[in-house]
Design a protein around this motif. Structure first.
Motif, mmCIF file in Angstrom:
data_model
loop_
_atom_site.group_PDB
_atom_site.id
_atom_site.type_symbol
_atom_site.label_atom_id
_atom_site.label_comp_id
_atom_site.label_asym_id
_atom_site.label_seq_id
_atom_site.Cartn_x
_atom_site.Cartn_y
_atom_site.Cartn_z
ATOM 1 N N GLU A 139 1.026 -1.203 0.134
ATOM 2 C CA GLU A 139 0.203 -0.080 0.174
ATOM 3 C C GLU A 139 0.880 1.323 0.040
ATOM 4 O OE1 GLU A 139 -3.081 0.261 -0.448
ATOM 5 O OE2 GLU A 139 -3.221 -2.220 -0.661
ATOM 6 N N ASP A 140 1.890 1.229 0.826
ATOM 7 C CA ASP A 140 2.680 2.372 0.868
ATOM 8 C C ASP A 140 3.439 2.588 -0.550
ATOM 9 O OD1 ASP A 140 2.319 3.294 3.426
ATOM 10 O OD2 ASP A 140 3.653 1.832 4.183
ATOM 11 N N LEU A 141 4.111 1.732 -1.033
ATOM 12 C CA LEU A 141 4.884 1.778 -2.505
ATOM 13 C C LEU A 141 3.717 2.209 -3.510
ATOM 14 C CD1 LEU A 141 7.000 -1.392 -2.339
ATOM 15 C CD2 LEU A 141 7.755 0.907 -2.098
ATOM 16 N N LEU A 147 1.701 -0.486 -9.198
ATOM 17 C CA LEU A 147 1.809 -1.929 -8.974
ATOM 18 C C LEU A 147 0.753 -2.866 -9.419
ATOM 19 C CD1 LEU A 147 3.888 -1.338 -5.387
ATOM 20 C CD2 LEU A 147 4.802 -1.664 -7.610
ATOM 21 N N SER A 148 1.165 -4.043 -9.809
ATOM 22 C CA SER A 148 -0.040 -4.832 -10.064
ATOM 23 C C SER A 148 -0.137 -5.593 -8.829
ATOM 24 C CB SER A 148 0.630 -6.218 -11.000
ATOM 25 O OG SER A 148 -0.209 -7.175 -10.893
ATOM 26 N N ARG A 149 -1.534 -6.108 -8.627
ATOM 27 C CA ARG A 149 -1.910 -6.874 -7.335
ATOM 28 C C ARG A 149 -1.198 -8.289 -7.305
ATOM 29 N NH1 ARG A 149 -3.853 -4.839 -2.595
ATOM 30 N NH2 ARG A 149 -5.227 -3.216 -2.942
ATOM 31 N N HIS A 154 9.116 -10.812 -3.019
ATOM 32 C CA HIS A 154 10.404 -10.754 -3.085
ATOM 33 C C HIS A 154 10.332 -9.572 -4.419
ATOM 34 C CE1 HIS A 154 10.850 -14.579 -1.340
ATOM 35 N NE2 HIS A 154 9.966 -15.028 -2.314
ATOM 36 N N GLU A 155 9.504 -9.543 -5.371
ATOM 37 C CA GLU A 155 9.489 -8.082 -6.044
ATOM 38 C C GLU A 155 9.200 -6.942 -5.528
ATOM 39 O OE1 GLU A 155 7.905 -11.003 -10.039
ATOM 40 O OE2 GLU A 155 6.476 -9.833 -8.804
ATOM 41 N N LEU A 156 8.533 -6.868 -4.397
ATOM 42 C CA LEU A 156 8.154 -5.733 -3.519
ATOM 43 C C LEU A 156 9.460 -5.167 -2.922
ATOM 44 C CD1 LEU A 156 4.785 -6.605 -1.789
ATOM 45 C CD2 LEU A 156 5.530 -4.701 -3.224
#
Length: 203
Positions: A139-141, A147-149, A154-156
């Motif tokens: 949510e913060d990013l 960003l895709s759901r 690891h990608e985050l």
């Protein structure tokens, strides 16, 4: 800001997922890879100016390896100066722990193949998250990136490494350790994230 940064949330084992994020201009691209040759090929196709990796990329001073049975274990410790210096911002595990030993060995191997072509930095996603004050990472990013759901954890984390790279490019970073033993780079705590990430992609 026309920069090309890759963040790599490296796994200790090649059978476990490694999350990768690539920033070019304002766009983020993601991938989850496994083997070193996959990672190296992916990076080569993107041709970044900067690669930021979540893995120790060097050994503690005095060590030739991280084996407890080697004579070097009596000369070098479990941490580098970089880990000790950054403790007030975030915790790191001893490099001699089994999982960390595997990650360090893989990080060193991978970085050696990349250093002759790219600028390579080491960073630490959990500490980046703490410095930035993110409680809900996804949510913060999304306040700064689309960003895709279906993005995975690891990608985050790889996005956080890209952010550390942006702070580095903007010369708003903290660096711990020394060139001889290895350094860890983190965002400067006093900086306003919105000023650094001035290319917010949606209202």
């Amino acid at each position: 800001m026309n920069i090309k940064i890759i963040g790599i949330d490296l796994s200790g084992k090649s059978e476990n997922p490694t999350g990768i994020c690539f920033l070019e201009g304002r766009d983020l691209k993601f991938s989850t890879l496994f083997e070193n040759n996959e990672i190296l090929s992916w990076i080569s196709k993107k041709n970044p100016t900067l690669v930021v990796i979540d893995a120790p990329l060097s050994l503690p001073k005095g060590r030739c390896c991280l084996s407890k049975d080697c004579s070097c274990s009596k000369k070098g410790g479990h941490f580098r100066a970089a880990e000790v210096e950054m403790r007030k911002y975030g915790r790191t595990l001893p490099l001699t722990f089994r999982g960390m030993r595997m990650l360090t060995e893989r990080g060193i191997q991978l970085s050696k193949k990349l250093r002759n072509k790219y600028t390579i930095l080491e960073s630490h996603p959990r500490t980046i998250q703490k410095i930035l004050g993110f409680s809900n990472l996804y949510e913060d990013l999304t306040n700064y990136f689309e960003l895709s759901r279906d993005i995975n954890e690891h990608e985050l984390d790889a996005v956080l490494l890209v952010i550390a790279g942006i702070f580095y490019v903007q010369k708003e970073f903290m660096e711990f350790g020394n060139a001889e033993e290895g350094t860890i780079v983190l965002p400067k705590k006093s900086c306003d994230l919105k000023d650094i990430l001035s290319f917010k992609t949606h209202p």
